[in-house]
Design a protein around this motif. Structure first.
Motif, PDB file in Angstrom:
ATOM      1  N   ALA A  55       0.762  -1.210  -0.161  1.00  0.00           N
ATOM      2  CA  ALA A  55      -0.021   0.034  -0.046  1.00  0.00           C
ATOM      3  C   ALA A  55       0.881   1.238   0.055  1.00  0.00           C
ATOM      4  O   ALA A  55       2.116   1.137   0.391  1.00  0.00           O
ATOM      5  CB  ALA A  55      -1.031  -0.112   1.313  1.00  0.00           C
ATOM      6  N   GLY A  56       0.403   2.124  -0.658  1.00  0.00           N
ATOM      7  CA  GLY A  56       0.935   3.596  -0.291  1.00  0.00           C
ATOM      8  C   GLY A  56       2.395   3.641  -0.897  1.00  0.00           C
ATOM      9  O   GLY A  56       2.444   3.277  -1.991  1.00  0.00           O
ATOM     10  N   THR A  57       3.268   4.307  -0.168  1.00  0.00           N
ATOM     11  CA  THR A  57       4.699   4.382  -0.499  1.00  0.00           C
ATOM     12  C   THR A  57       5.203   2.963  -1.011  1.00  0.00           C
ATOM     13  O   THR A  57       6.065   2.724  -1.584  1.00  0.00           O
ATOM     14  CB  THR A  57       5.366   5.267   0.673  1.00  0.00           C
ATOM     15  N   SER A  58       4.992   1.944   0.116  1.00  0.00           N
ATOM     16  CA  SER A  58       5.569   0.547  -0.404  1.00  0.00           C
ATOM     17  C   SER A  58       5.064   0.198  -1.529  1.00  0.00           C
ATOM     18  O   SER A  58       5.593  -0.572  -2.134  1.00  0.00           O
ATOM     19  CB  SER A  58       4.774  -0.244   0.742  1.00  0.00           C
ATOM     20  N   GLN A 103       6.480  -1.143   5.625  1.00  0.00           N
ATOM     21  CA  GLN A 103       7.581  -0.654   6.567  1.00  0.00           C
ATOM     22  C   GLN A 103       7.213  -1.146   7.926  1.00  0.00           C
ATOM     23  O   GLN A 103       7.988  -1.586   8.777  1.00  0.00           O
ATOM     24  CB  GLN A 103       7.484   0.752   6.393  1.00  0.00           C
ATOM     25  N   SER A 104       5.867  -0.917   8.114  1.00  0.00           N
ATOM     26  CA  SER A 104       5.514  -1.256   9.511  1.00  0.00           C
ATOM     27  C   SER A 104       5.134  -2.882   9.910  1.00  0.00           C
ATOM     28  O   SER A 104       5.343  -3.205  10.901  1.00  0.00           O
ATOM     29  CB  SER A 104       4.050  -0.459   9.777  1.00  0.00           C
ATOM     30  N   GLY A 105       4.835  -3.354   8.877  1.00  0.00           N
ATOM     31  CA  GLY A 105       4.434  -4.673   8.990  1.00  0.00           C
ATOM     32  C   GLY A 105       3.159  -5.100   9.642  1.00  0.00           C
ATOM     33  O   GLY A 105       2.558  -5.976   9.998  1.00  0.00           O
ATOM     34  N   THR A 107      -0.119  -3.180   8.378  1.00  0.00           N
ATOM     35  CA  THR A 107      -0.978  -2.698   7.329  1.00  0.00           C
ATOM     36  C   THR A 107      -2.094  -3.610   7.272  1.00  0.00           C
ATOM     37  O   THR A 107      -1.782  -4.795   6.630  1.00  0.00           O
ATOM     38  CB  THR A 107      -0.384  -2.086   6.096  1.00  0.00           C
ATOM     39  N   VAL A 153       5.165  10.490   9.530  1.00  0.00           N
ATOM     40  CA  VAL A 153       4.108   9.465   8.782  1.00  0.00           C
ATOM     41  C   VAL A 153       4.509   9.474   7.560  1.00  0.00           C
ATOM     42  O   VAL A 153       4.132   8.559   6.726  1.00  0.00           O
ATOM     43  CB  VAL A 153       2.851  10.499   9.046  1.00  0.00           C
ATOM     44  N   ALA A 154       5.302  10.701   6.749  1.00  0.00           N
ATOM     45  CA  ALA A 154       5.639  10.527   5.253  1.00  0.00           C
ATOM     46  C   ALA A 154       6.632   9.485   5.297  1.00  0.00           C
ATOM     47  O   ALA A 154       7.729   9.702   5.997  1.00  0.00           O
ATOM     48  CB  ALA A 154       5.948  11.853   5.038  1.00  0.00           C
ATOM     49  N   LEU A 239       2.512  11.714  -4.112  1.00  0.00           N
ATOM     50  CA  LEU A 239       2.008  11.184  -2.768  1.00  0.00           C
ATOM     51  C   LEU A 239       2.827  11.965  -1.731  1.00  0.00           C
ATOM     52  O   LEU A 239       2.080  12.575  -0.878  1.00  0.00           O
ATOM     53  CB  LEU A 239       2.255   9.619  -2.611  1.00  0.00           C
ATOM     54  N   GLU A 243       0.512  14.552   0.641  1.00  0.00           N
ATOM     55  CA  GLU A 243       0.315  14.190   2.133  1.00  0.00           C
ATOM     56  C   GLU A 243       0.585  15.250   2.937  1.00  0.00           C
ATOM     57  O   GLU A 243       0.038  15.103   4.087  1.00  0.00           O
ATOM     58  CB  GLU A 243       0.597  12.490   2.491  1.00  0.00           C
TER      59      GLU A 243
HETATM   60  O1  M6R Z   1       3.766   0.409   6.899  1.00  0.00           O
HETATM   61  P1  M6R Z   1       3.518   0.286   5.291  1.00  0.00           P
HETATM   62  O2  M6R Z   1       4.711   0.485   4.577  1.00  0.00           O
HETATM   63  O3  M6R Z   1       2.651  -0.862   5.074  1.00  0.00           O
HETATM   64  O4  M6R Z   1       2.504   1.643   5.199  1.00  0.00           O
HETATM   65  C1  M6R Z   1       1.882   1.553   4.016  1.00  0.00           C
HETATM   66  C2  M6R Z   1       1.289   2.913   3.518  1.00  0.00           C
HETATM   67  O5  M6R Z   1       0.361   3.248   4.605  1.00  0.00           O
HETATM   68  C3  M6R Z   1       2.473   4.171   3.847  1.00  0.00           C
HETATM   69  O6  M6R Z   1       3.448   3.997   2.848  1.00  0.00           O
HETATM   70  C4  M6R Z   1       1.875   5.395   3.437  1.00  0.00           C
HETATM   71  O7  M6R Z   1       1.401   5.547   2.178  1.00  0.00           O
HETATM   72  C5  M6R Z   1       2.679   6.528   4.083  1.00  0.00           C
HETATM   73  N1  M6R Z   1       2.127   7.485   4.474  1.00  0.00           N
HETATM   74  C6  M6R Z   1       3.243   7.430   2.637  1.00  0.00           C
HETATM   75  O8  M6R Z   1       4.082   8.200   3.034  1.00  0.00           O
END
Ligand code: M6R
Length: 359
Positions: A55-58, A103-105, A107, A153-154, A239, A243
């Motif tokens: 999702a998102g940046t990932s 990133q977080s594991g 989502t 957050v970014a 993005l 954001e």
């Molecule tokens: O922890 P994740 O990598 O799974 O998160 C995915 C997205 O929620 C995350 O990359 C989000 O798009 C960021 N806020 C972008 O900067």
């Protein structure tokens, strides 16, 4: 802690050269051999297609990873947005292998897909910054980003780390399968070049603050454009800017502009172009010319080998597949300064959480 930094985001942007060096140390032996768990390599080579889910940046890092893995390891890759894949999955190949980038594991959209994948018994790998996170515990295998905690957050350093770790994986796959283009790719040297290049760019941050004040601080809309891998970076750059600055920003394939979106270009609309690849440099330059003649404020982020002297910022040369590792840095800094100059909370933008744990 932020140390002497005013914001986590700026600290995390600045850490990227050392994250690249750490990834290189973690995944290469003292003899310069790539080191990835053999079970991961064998399981992927036993499959017929990789499905990257994120999702998102990932997700944006996955788009770049697709190009790297296909080119270096010769394995077909599809990249999917987790929230779409969850309920509208594509027809899978006979032997799919899943990669979860997070990133977080934590989502939720990705977790939902993984639980379906587990029910079907398909093998999976989570590439994450957080050891023992949910996605890491529930997948068959884990590879760590080694980026250190990302608080803002970014997402910044997680994006570049995800790209670098996918390159490590591609390299390991090519060594095992004897795939020539990956075997010849000197990833260790490239990562060292990248780390030095990143340092040069973060040292030029003032230039991006100036640019932001000149063309973005008062803007309502903005566009990032590029072709190929530069298009993938344009999506991430857009993005990032939207954001935290709340400027409506879109990333576009440069060639698509003239099929509709160019109607939005007015006097002063900022259009930022990425130009890193010889193959498409000429075409992207003519697209920038087209918007310039309609009044756009154009800023060009180019790589030395294809640069013109009046480009906005010129990045040092690295291999075409790894250009996002450098070209995203100015975009991160542009987002940072624009948010700051508009008086927003850089690290905690409105309506957003660091990890999205609801579907
Ligand atoms: O922890 P994740 O990598 O799974 O998160 C995915 C997205 O929620 C995350 O990359 C989000 O798009 C960021 N806020 C972008 O900067």
């Amino acid at each position: 802690s932020k140390g002497t930094y005013p914001h986590f985001m700026l600290k995390e942007i600045d850490e990227q050269p050392s994250v690249m060096r750490r990834i290189s140390q973690e995944y290469f032996s003292s003899k310069g051999e790539v080191e990835v768990d053999e079970n991961i390599v064998n399981s992927i080579l036993d499959s017929d297609r990789i499905y990257i889910v994120a999702a998102g940046t990932s997700y944006h890092a996955g788009l770049v990873g697709q190009k790297i893995i296909e080119k270096l390891a010769g394995i077909p890759v599809e990249v999917h947005v987790a929230s779409e894949f969850g309920y509208y999955p594509p027809i899978l190949s006979r032997k799919p292998f899943f990669i979860f980038l997070s990133q977080s594991g934590e989502t939720a959209d990705s977790r939902q897909v993984l639980s379906e994948v587990n029910k079907k018994g398909h093998p999976s790998l989570t590439i994450t910054n957080v050891d023992r996170s949910t996605l890491s515990r529930e997948a068959t295998y884990t590879m760590l980003l080694h980026a250190g905690p990302e608080i803002s957050v970014a997402s910044t350093k997680a994006y570049t780390a995800q790209i670098a770790v996918q390159a490590v994986l591609a390299k390991a796959l090519s060594e095992k399968s004897n795939y020539e283009s990956g075997k010849q790719f000197d990833l260790q040297t490239q990562l060292a070049l990248v780390a030095n290049g990143m340092q040069e760019i973060v040292d030029e941050k003032q230039l991006l603050d100036d640019m932001s004040r000149r063309i973005l601080t008062d803007a309502d809309n903005a566009f990032y454009i590029g072709r190929g891998i530069d298009y993938n970076v344009a999506l991430e750059a857009a993005l990032k800017l939207k954001e935290i600055s709340y400027i409506h920003t879109e990333g576009f394939a440069a060639g698509e502009l003239k099929h509709g979106t160019i109607a939005l270009i007015e006097e002063g609309t900022p259009v930022i172009g990425f130009i890193t690849d010889k193959l498409s440099a000429g075409h992207t330059r003519s697209n920038l010319q087209e918007v310039l003649s309609r009044g756009a404020e154009v800023f060009t982020i180019s790589m030395k080998r294809v640069a013109n002297e009046n480009d906005g910022i010129i990045l040092p040369d690295v291999d075409t597949l790894l250009t996002p590792l450098l070209s995203v840095i100015p975009a991160q800094l542009i987002a940072y300064y624009t948010s700051l100059n508009r008086g927003h909370d850089v690290d905690q933008p409105r309506n957003l959480a660091k990890s999205v744990t609801v579907e």
